[in-house]
Every structure is written in structure tokens, then in C-alpha cells.
Design a protein around this motif. Structure first.
Motif, PDB file in Angstrom:
ATOM      1  N   ASN A   1      -5.887   5.332  -0.777  1.00  0.00           N
ATOM      2  CA  ASN A   1      -4.619   5.082  -1.803  1.00  0.00           C
ATOM      3  C   ASN A   1      -5.877   3.701  -3.200  1.00  0.00           C
ATOM      4  N   SER A   2      -6.460   4.055  -3.873  1.00  0.00           N
ATOM      5  CA  SER A   2      -7.437   3.431  -4.270  1.00  0.00           C
ATOM      6  C   SER A   2      -6.915   2.839  -5.261  1.00  0.00           C
ATOM      7  N   GLU A   3      -5.628   2.995  -6.069  1.00  0.00           N
ATOM      8  CA  GLU A   3      -5.642   1.742  -6.752  1.00  0.00           C
ATOM      9  C   GLU A   3      -4.986   0.659  -6.279  1.00  0.00           C
ATOM     10  N   ARG A   4      -4.207   1.127  -4.969  1.00  0.00           N
ATOM     11  CA  ARG A   4      -3.714  -0.138  -3.907  1.00  0.00           C
ATOM     12  C   ARG A   4      -4.413  -0.919  -2.821  1.00  0.00           C
ATOM     13  N   GLN A   5      -5.511   0.425  -2.808  1.00  0.00           N
ATOM     14  CA  GLN A   5      -6.855   0.078  -1.911  1.00  0.00           C
ATOM     15  C   GLN A   5      -6.288  -0.113  -0.442  1.00  0.00           C
ATOM     16  N   MET A   6      -5.378   1.084  -0.045  1.00  0.00           N
ATOM     17  CA  MET A   6      -4.528   1.299   0.797  1.00  0.00           C
ATOM     18  C   MET A   6      -5.010   1.985   0.955  1.00  0.00           C
ATOM     19  N   LEU A   7      -5.494   2.090   3.462  1.00  0.00           N
ATOM     20  CA  LEU A   7      -5.956   3.245   3.728  1.00  0.00           C
ATOM     21  C   LEU A   7      -4.769   3.628   4.668  1.00  0.00           C
ATOM     22  N   SER A   8      -3.685   4.463   4.519  1.00  0.00           N
ATOM     23  CA  SER A   8      -2.547   5.027   5.745  1.00  0.00           C
ATOM     24  C   SER A   8      -3.355   6.422   6.657  1.00  0.00           C
ATOM     25  N   PHE A   9      -3.134   6.113   8.556  1.00  0.00           N
ATOM     26  CA  PHE A   9      -3.212   6.965   9.057  1.00  0.00           C
ATOM     27  C   PHE A   9      -2.636   7.745  10.083  1.00  0.00           C
ATOM     28  N   SER A  10      -2.631   8.492  10.910  1.00  0.00           N
ATOM     29  CA  SER A  10      -1.754   8.742  11.630  1.00  0.00           C
ATOM     30  C   SER A  10      -3.224   9.585  12.756  1.00  0.00           C
ATOM     31  N   TYR A  11      -2.793   9.653  14.038  1.00  0.00           N
ATOM     32  CA  TYR A  11      -3.487  10.166  15.681  1.00  0.00           C
ATOM     33  C   TYR A  11      -2.079  11.667  15.589  1.00  0.00           C
ATOM     34  N   GLN A  12      -2.121  12.561  15.049  1.00  0.00           N
ATOM     35  CA  GLN A  12      -1.138  13.330  15.562  1.00  0.00           C
ATOM     36  C   GLN A  12      -1.722  14.697  17.313  1.00  0.00           C
ATOM     37  N   ARG A  13      -1.099  13.989  18.187  1.00  0.00           N
ATOM     38  CA  ARG A  13      -1.555  14.906  19.573  1.00  0.00           C
ATOM     39  C   ARG A  13      -1.218  16.465  19.195  1.00  0.00           C
ATOM     40  N   HIS A  14      -1.552  16.759  19.328  1.00  0.00           N
ATOM     41  CA  HIS A  14      -1.517  18.944  19.787  1.00  0.00           C
ATOM     42  C   HIS A  14      -0.542  18.604  20.966  1.00  0.00           C
ATOM     43  N   ASP A  15       0.442  19.255  20.572  1.00  0.00           N
ATOM     44  CA  ASP A  15       1.310  20.281  21.781  1.00  0.00           C
ATOM     45  C   ASP A  15       2.326  21.761  21.456  1.00  0.00           C
ATOM     46  N   GLY A  16       0.135  22.597  21.718  1.00  0.00           N
ATOM     47  CA  GLY A  16       0.271  24.279  20.823  1.00  0.00           C
ATOM     48  C   GLY A  16      -0.226  24.235  19.306  1.00  0.00           C
ATOM     49  N   GLU A  17       1.660  24.620  19.369  1.00  0.00           N
ATOM     50  CA  GLU A  17       1.595  24.348  17.625  1.00  0.00           C
ATOM     51  C   GLU A  17       2.076  23.608  17.252  1.00  0.00           C
ATOM     52  N   ALA A  18       2.968  22.305  17.908  1.00  0.00           N
ATOM     53  CA  ALA A  18       3.294  20.663  17.576  1.00  0.00           C
ATOM     54  C   ALA A  18       2.682  19.929  17.655  1.00  0.00           C
ATOM     55  N   ARG A  19       2.903  19.270  16.776  1.00  0.00           N
ATOM     56  CA  ARG A  19       2.200  17.704  16.822  1.00  0.00           C
ATOM     57  C   ARG A  19       3.430  16.175  16.468  1.00  0.00           C
ATOM     58  N   HIS A  20       2.993  15.529  17.570  1.00  0.00           N
ATOM     59  CA  HIS A  20       3.417  15.071  17.474  1.00  0.00           C
ATOM     60  C   HIS A  20       2.542  13.244  17.844  1.00  0.00           C
ATOM     61  N   THR A  21       3.014  12.323  16.752  1.00  0.00           N
ATOM     62  CA  THR A  21       2.886  11.565  16.117  1.00  0.00           C
ATOM     63  C   THR A  21       1.953  10.396  17.726  1.00  0.00           C
ATOM     64  N   ALA A  22       1.025   9.563  18.022  1.00  0.00           N
ATOM     65  CA  ALA A  22       0.468   9.311  18.689  1.00  0.00           C
ATOM     66  C   ALA A  22       0.539   7.396  17.747  1.00  0.00           C
ATOM     67  N   SER A  23      -0.410   7.686  17.053  1.00  0.00           N
ATOM     68  CA  SER A  23      -0.292   6.105  16.265  1.00  0.00           C
ATOM     69  C   SER A  23      -0.540   6.384  15.077  1.00  0.00           C
ATOM     70  N   SER A  24      -0.428   5.375  14.572  1.00  0.00           N
ATOM     71  CA  SER A  24      -0.030   5.837  13.292  1.00  0.00           C
ATOM     72  C   SER A  24      -0.641   3.709  12.518  1.00  0.00           C
ATOM     73  N   GLY A  25      -0.594   3.686  11.074  1.00  0.00           N
ATOM     74  CA  GLY A  25      -0.962   2.405  10.245  1.00  0.00           C
ATOM     75  C   GLY A  25      -1.469   2.693   9.003  1.00  0.00           C
ATOM     76  N   LYS A  26      -1.548   1.031   8.294  1.00  0.00           N
ATOM     77  CA  LYS A  26      -2.261   1.135   7.224  1.00  0.00           C
ATOM     78  C   LYS A  26      -3.321  -0.372   7.079  1.00  0.00           C
ATOM     79  N   ILE A  27      -4.347   0.058   6.520  1.00  0.00           N
ATOM     80  CA  ILE A  27      -5.292  -0.640   6.327  1.00  0.00           C
ATOM     81  C   ILE A  27      -5.995  -0.838   4.754  1.00  0.00           C
TER      82      ILE A  27
END
Length: 117
Positions: free
Chosen positions: A87-113
Motif C-alpha cells: 500500500n504505497s499511500e500508507r507506505q505499508m507492506l503486508s505479508f504472510s507465509y502460507q504452508r501448503h497441505d495438499g490443496e489447503a493452505r495454513h498461515t505460518a506467519s504474517s505481519g506488516k512492515i
């Protein structure tokens, strides 16, 4: 050894998804626990910043971490998707790492920088 990218998708300029394979021979796994190696949080943040300033916000640099949550370990031989939203207006980067479990994904970590010029 470098990060093993499987796929990269960028449908919009501010949104990026990178599918990664966590190769057990990665430097980050060496010595980061002998019994059960895991990808350290500092490595996860390093990769976030690498992709952010290379592909989403090249004129920006790190300012501060607004929040970060490590919910589950990222282990060798795991496939994960790193999702970045800029988000360039707020100068904010959001991220998440999603682990794969077959077709499903589960959040392993996330945050904002917050980035700055």
C-alpha cells in the motif's frame, strides 16, 4: 544455496505471490536446531524485504515492523506461498507465509512492515 522459487504470480502491481520450496540444504536451516531444523523468523523477514524492494517498492527501504506473528514453524521440504501486498499511500507492506497441505493452505506467519524512501 538460494531460495528455490517454484512459481511467481503478480496479477496487480501491488500484489505478489511467490511459491517457494524450503530445501533442507538452505543456509538458514544449518544450526537452527539440530533435532528439528526450522526457518528462523529473521530469514522470513529477510525474504519479505528482498522481494518487496526488488519487485513491489524498489525506491523504498525498511523503516519499522508494525507487527509480526509467527504461528507455526516452517520446516525443511515444505512448500509455502509468500503473499505480499504493498500500500504505497500508507507506505505499508503486508505479508504472510502460507504452508501448503495438499490443496489447503495454513498461515505460518504474517505481519506488516512500514517502508520509507
Amino acid at each position: 544455496m538460494k531460495i528455490h522459487e517454484i512459481e511467481r504470480r503478480q496479477a496487480q502491481p501491488q500484489h505478489l505471490e511467490i511459491v517457494l520450496h524450503l530445501d533442507p540444504s538452505l543456509f538458514w536451516f544449518q544450526g537452527h536446531f539440530a533435532v528439528q531444523p526450522l526457518l528462523p523468523g529473521v530469514a522470513q523477514l529477510d525474504w519479505v524485504m528482498h522481494y518487496a524492494i526488488t519487485l513491489l517498492a524498489p525506491d523504498y527501504r525498511f523503516h519499522s515492523i508494525q507487527n509480526v506473528k509467527f504461528q507455526a514453524p516452517l520446516l525443511p521440504e515444505t512448500t509455502v506461498t509468500l503473499i505480499l501486498d504493498w500500500n504505497s499511500e500508507r507506505q505499508m507492506l503486508s505479508f504472510s507465509y502460507q504452508r501448503h497441505d495438499g490443496e489447503a493452505r495454513h498461515t505460518a506467519s504474517s505481519g506488516k512492515i512500514r517502508l520509507c524512501r
